[in-house]
Write a protein that holds these residues in place. Structure first.
Motif, PDB file in Angstrom:
ATOM      1  N   ALA A 185      61.114  72.774 -48.729  1.00 31.35           N
ATOM      2  CA  ALA A 185      60.695  73.960 -47.869  1.00 31.35           C
ATOM      3  C   ALA A 185      59.180  74.533 -48.442  1.00 31.35           C
ATOM      4  O   ALA A 185      58.670  74.493 -47.865  1.00 31.35           O
ATOM      5  CB  ALA A 185      61.796  75.084 -48.897  1.00 31.35           C
ATOM      6  N   LEU A 186      58.921  74.186 -49.536  1.00 26.02           N
ATOM      7  CA  LEU A 186      57.631  73.840 -50.806  1.00 26.02           C
ATOM      8  C   LEU A 186      56.985  72.994 -49.992  1.00 26.02           C
ATOM      9  O   LEU A 186      55.499  72.933 -50.311  1.00 26.02           O
ATOM     10  CB  LEU A 186      57.629  74.412 -51.363  1.00 26.02           C
ATOM     11  CG  LEU A 186      58.516  75.530 -51.990  1.00 26.02           C
ATOM     12  CD1 LEU A 186      58.745  75.901 -53.306  1.00 26.02           C
ATOM     13  CD2 LEU A 186      57.885  76.677 -51.419  1.00 26.02           C
ATOM     14  N   GLY A 187      56.843  71.742 -49.587  1.00 25.86           N
ATOM     15  CA  GLY A 187      56.202  70.716 -49.130  1.00 25.86           C
ATOM     16  C   GLY A 187      56.897  69.115 -50.460  1.00 25.86           C
ATOM     17  O   GLY A 187      56.015  69.406 -51.236  1.00 25.86           O
ATOM     18  N   VAL A 188      57.083  68.391 -49.732  1.00 20.59           N
ATOM     19  CA  VAL A 188      57.937  67.161 -50.560  1.00 20.59           C
ATOM     20  C   VAL A 188      56.620  66.519 -51.271  1.00 20.59           C
ATOM     21  O   VAL A 188      57.614  66.405 -52.236  1.00 20.59           O
ATOM     22  CB  VAL A 188      58.702  65.922 -49.206  1.00 20.59           C
ATOM     23  CG1 VAL A 188      58.779  64.858 -50.319  1.00 20.59           C
ATOM     24  CG2 VAL A 188      59.671  66.648 -48.792  1.00 20.59           C
ATOM     25  N   ASP A 189      55.374  66.705 -51.188  1.00 14.70           N
ATOM     26  CA  ASP A 189      54.247  65.970 -51.882  1.00 14.70           C
ATOM     27  C   ASP A 189      53.851  66.642 -52.474  1.00 14.70           C
ATOM     28  O   ASP A 189      52.677  66.461 -53.130  1.00 14.70           O
ATOM     29  CB  ASP A 189      53.531  64.853 -50.856  1.00 14.70           C
ATOM     30  CG  ASP A 189      54.651  63.940 -50.352  1.00 14.70           C
ATOM     31  OD1 ASP A 189      55.440  62.912 -50.774  1.00 14.70           O
ATOM     32  OD2 ASP A 189      54.761  63.699 -49.152  1.00 14.70           O
ATOM     33  N   ARG A 190      54.020  68.387 -52.136  1.00 11.23           N
ATOM     34  CA  ARG A 190      53.018  69.123 -52.748  1.00 11.23           C
ATOM     35  C   ARG A 190      54.033  69.320 -54.307  1.00 11.23           C
ATOM     36  O   ARG A 190      54.327  70.115 -54.647  1.00 11.23           O
ATOM     37  CB  ARG A 190      52.633  70.748 -52.115  1.00 11.23           C
ATOM     38  CG  ARG A 190      52.351  70.374 -50.339  1.00 11.23           C
ATOM     39  CD  ARG A 190      52.304  70.870 -49.793  1.00 11.23           C
ATOM     40  NE  ARG A 190      51.924  71.325 -48.521  1.00 11.23           N
ATOM     41  CZ  ARG A 190      51.424  71.600 -47.552  1.00 11.23           C
ATOM     42  NH1 ARG A 190      52.017  72.849 -48.134  1.00 11.23           N
ATOM     43  NH2 ARG A 190      51.437  71.865 -46.822  1.00 11.23           N
ATOM     44  N   ASP A 191      52.529  69.497 -55.761  1.00 11.80           N
ATOM     45  CA  ASP A 191      52.642  70.026 -56.528  1.00 11.80           C
ATOM     46  C   ASP A 191      52.972  71.488 -56.914  1.00 11.80           C
ATOM     47  O   ASP A 191      51.881  72.217 -57.261  1.00 11.80           O
ATOM     48  CB  ASP A 191      51.744  69.618 -57.850  1.00 11.80           C
ATOM     49  CG  ASP A 191      52.366  69.647 -59.095  1.00 11.80           C
ATOM     50  OD1 ASP A 191      53.519  69.141 -59.033  1.00 11.80           O
ATOM     51  OD2 ASP A 191      51.367  69.035 -59.914  1.00 11.80           O
ATOM     52  N   ARG A 192      53.666  72.227 -56.509  1.00 12.35           N
ATOM     53  CA  ARG A 192      54.168  73.768 -56.957  1.00 12.35           C
ATOM     54  C   ARG A 192      54.857  74.086 -58.323  1.00 12.35           C
ATOM     55  O   ARG A 192      55.712  73.240 -58.487  1.00 12.35           O
ATOM     56  CB  ARG A 192      55.457  74.070 -55.298  1.00 12.35           C
ATOM     57  CG  ARG A 192      54.690  73.668 -54.137  1.00 12.35           C
ATOM     58  CD  ARG A 192      53.821  74.633 -53.992  1.00 12.35           C
ATOM     59  NE  ARG A 192      53.515  74.182 -52.112  1.00 12.35           N
ATOM     60  CZ  ARG A 192      52.435  74.858 -51.300  1.00 12.35           C
ATOM     61  NH1 ARG A 192      51.502  75.991 -52.212  1.00 12.35           N
ATOM     62  NH2 ARG A 192      52.634  75.108 -50.394  1.00 12.35           N
ATOM     63  N   SER A 193      54.068  75.353 -58.638  1.00 13.40           N
ATOM     64  CA  SER A 193      54.416  75.747 -60.024  1.00 13.40           C
ATOM     65  C   SER A 193      56.925  75.433 -59.695  1.00 13.40           C
ATOM     66  O   SER A 193      56.546  74.913 -61.055  1.00 13.40           O
ATOM     67  CB  SER A 193      53.983  76.554 -60.418  1.00 13.40           C
ATOM     68  OG  SER A 193      54.272  77.873 -59.691  1.00 13.40           O
ATOM     69  N   LEU A 194      56.836  76.248 -58.552  1.00  7.66           N
ATOM     70  CA  LEU A 194      58.286  76.764 -58.456  1.00  7.66           C
ATOM     71  C   LEU A 194      59.482  75.370 -59.004  1.00  7.66           C
ATOM     72  O   LEU A 194      60.049  75.269 -59.689  1.00  7.66           O
ATOM     73  CB  LEU A 194      59.092  77.558 -57.549  1.00  7.66           C
ATOM     74  CG  LEU A 194      59.960  78.396 -57.978  1.00  7.66           C
ATOM     75  CD1 LEU A 194      59.974  79.181 -58.524  1.00  7.66           C
ATOM     76  CD2 LEU A 194      60.161  78.626 -56.166  1.00  7.66           C
ATOM     77  N   THR A 195      58.604  74.211 -58.021  1.00 11.38           N
ATOM     78  CA  THR A 195      59.554  73.281 -57.771  1.00 11.38           C
ATOM     79  C   THR A 195      59.254  72.418 -59.588  1.00 11.38           C
ATOM     80  O   THR A 195      60.108  71.545 -59.893  1.00 11.38           O
ATOM     81  CB  THR A 195      58.625  72.074 -56.886  1.00 11.38           C
ATOM     82  OG1 THR A 195      57.450  72.119 -56.739  1.00 11.38           O
ATOM     83  CG2 THR A 195      59.582  72.040 -55.623  1.00 11.38           C
ATOM     84  N   ARG A 196      57.673  72.116 -60.195  1.00 15.27           N
ATOM     85  CA  ARG A 196      58.099  71.770 -61.648  1.00 15.27           C
ATOM     86  C   ARG A 196      59.364  72.553 -62.556  1.00 15.27           C
ATOM     87  O   ARG A 196      59.574  72.301 -63.625  1.00 15.27           O
ATOM     88  CB  ARG A 196      56.852  72.124 -62.032  1.00 15.27           C
ATOM     89  CG  ARG A 196      55.455  71.143 -61.297  1.00 15.27           C
ATOM     90  CD  ARG A 196      54.339  70.795 -61.708  1.00 15.27           C
ATOM     91  NE  ARG A 196      53.705  71.729 -62.418  1.00 15.27           N
ATOM     92  CZ  ARG A 196      52.509  73.270 -61.560  1.00 15.27           C
ATOM     93  NH1 ARG A 196      52.475  72.121 -60.620  1.00 15.27           N
ATOM     94  NH2 ARG A 196      52.525  74.278 -62.435  1.00 15.27           N
ATOM     95  N   LEU A 197      59.050  74.048 -62.482  1.00 15.76           N
ATOM     96  CA  LEU A 197      59.987  74.564 -63.124  1.00 15.76           C
ATOM     97  C   LEU A 197      61.406  73.764 -62.497  1.00 15.76           C
ATOM     98  O   LEU A 197      62.028  73.749 -64.192  1.00 15.76           O
ATOM     99  CB  LEU A 197      59.445  76.051 -62.934  1.00 15.76           C
ATOM    100  CG  LEU A 197      60.126  76.690 -64.168  1.00 15.76           C
ATOM    101  CD1 LEU A 197      60.000  76.709 -64.984  1.00 15.76           C
ATOM    102  CD2 LEU A 197      60.479  78.226 -63.174  1.00 15.76           C
TER     103      LEU A 197
END
Length: 250
Positions: A185-197
């Protein structure tokens, strides 16, 4: 993180285990821990290097591995560089969905498995995978990405058609599907803080395995477990009954 249940795979000390599409080699390294000989097979140099690095890290954390050194080989699942019937156990974890000619891969995995040997195959489960495809085009259209969504019965029939017998099935990783939905949903190749968490949470769960997340994973896995795991056995060659001379003549 293991997807295959090694109790069901039934590895014995000294057996040869092929980890096809090994990636970082996690299933190979677990086979070594159990005293088996392990060969990690992958097409990419990066994956082979990661498997060897994982072996070194496992040795550093836990000491020598009972099965000896990991052998890492570049190879294509549709043209495996091994003789017929050489492997006691085979793991093909999260690889079949990447292979355009999956029938050729099924035939090769069957060919190198010895009679009486066991093959464990894991693929993304249909429902969680369909949600990932709907949320992100990049998830499945990128080079080397997923080329199909499997139905469990299709995968089972494919291996049965090669002469194997399905001996078990289960789902795995109930906590992982929400991570992949969030990432898509946020972008497979994007380093988002929520996915990092969320990823840090999964790593913490893997290392600590607290009872609360084990209960939660157990409750979610039958519903939204990310992976489907199937186990197949290659039937042993049936013994030929002796024929009496009189019967043969008849």
């Amino acid at each position: 993180m293991l997807t295959v249940d090694y109790a069901r795979l039934g590895i014995r000390s000294g057996e040869l285990v092929l980890d096809v599409g090994a990636g970082q080699g996690r299933h190979s390294i677990e086979a070594l821990r159990l005293g088996a000989r392990a060969v990690a097979v992958d097409m990419g140099e990066t994956a082979i290097a990661a498997a060897r690095a994982g072996e070194v890290e496992a040795w550093r954390l836990g000491g020598p591995l009972a099965g000896g050194r990991l052998v890492a080989v570049r190879g294509d699942a549709t043209r495996l560089p091994f003789p017929d019937g050489c492997a006691d156990r085979i793991v093909a974890a999260e690889v079949m969905e990447h292979i355009p000619d999956d029938s050729a891969a099924m035939a090769e995995l069957t060919r190198v498995l010895r009679p009486g040997g066991v093959l464990a195959v894991t693929v993304p489960r249909r429902l969680p995978e369909r949600i990932c495809w709907a949320l992100s085009r990049d998830y499945h259209s990128a080079a080397g990405g997923h080329v199909r969504i499997y139905r469990g019965d299709r995968l089972r029939r494919g291996f049965v058609a090669q002469g194997l017998r399905c001996i078990g099935a289960h789902h795995a990783h109930g906590l992982h599907s929400p991570y992949w939905w969030l990432r898509c949903a946020l972008g497979v190749d994007r380093d988002r803080s929520l996915t990092r968490l969320y990823h840090r949470f999964l790593v913490w769960d893997l290392m600590r395995r607290p009872w609360l997340t084990r209960v939660l994973d157990g409750a979610l896995t039958p519903l939204i477990g990310k992976s489907l795991v199937l186990y197949f056995e290659r039937p042993a060659v049936a013994a030929v009954a002796p024929v009496a001379v009189g019967d043969a003549a008849a």
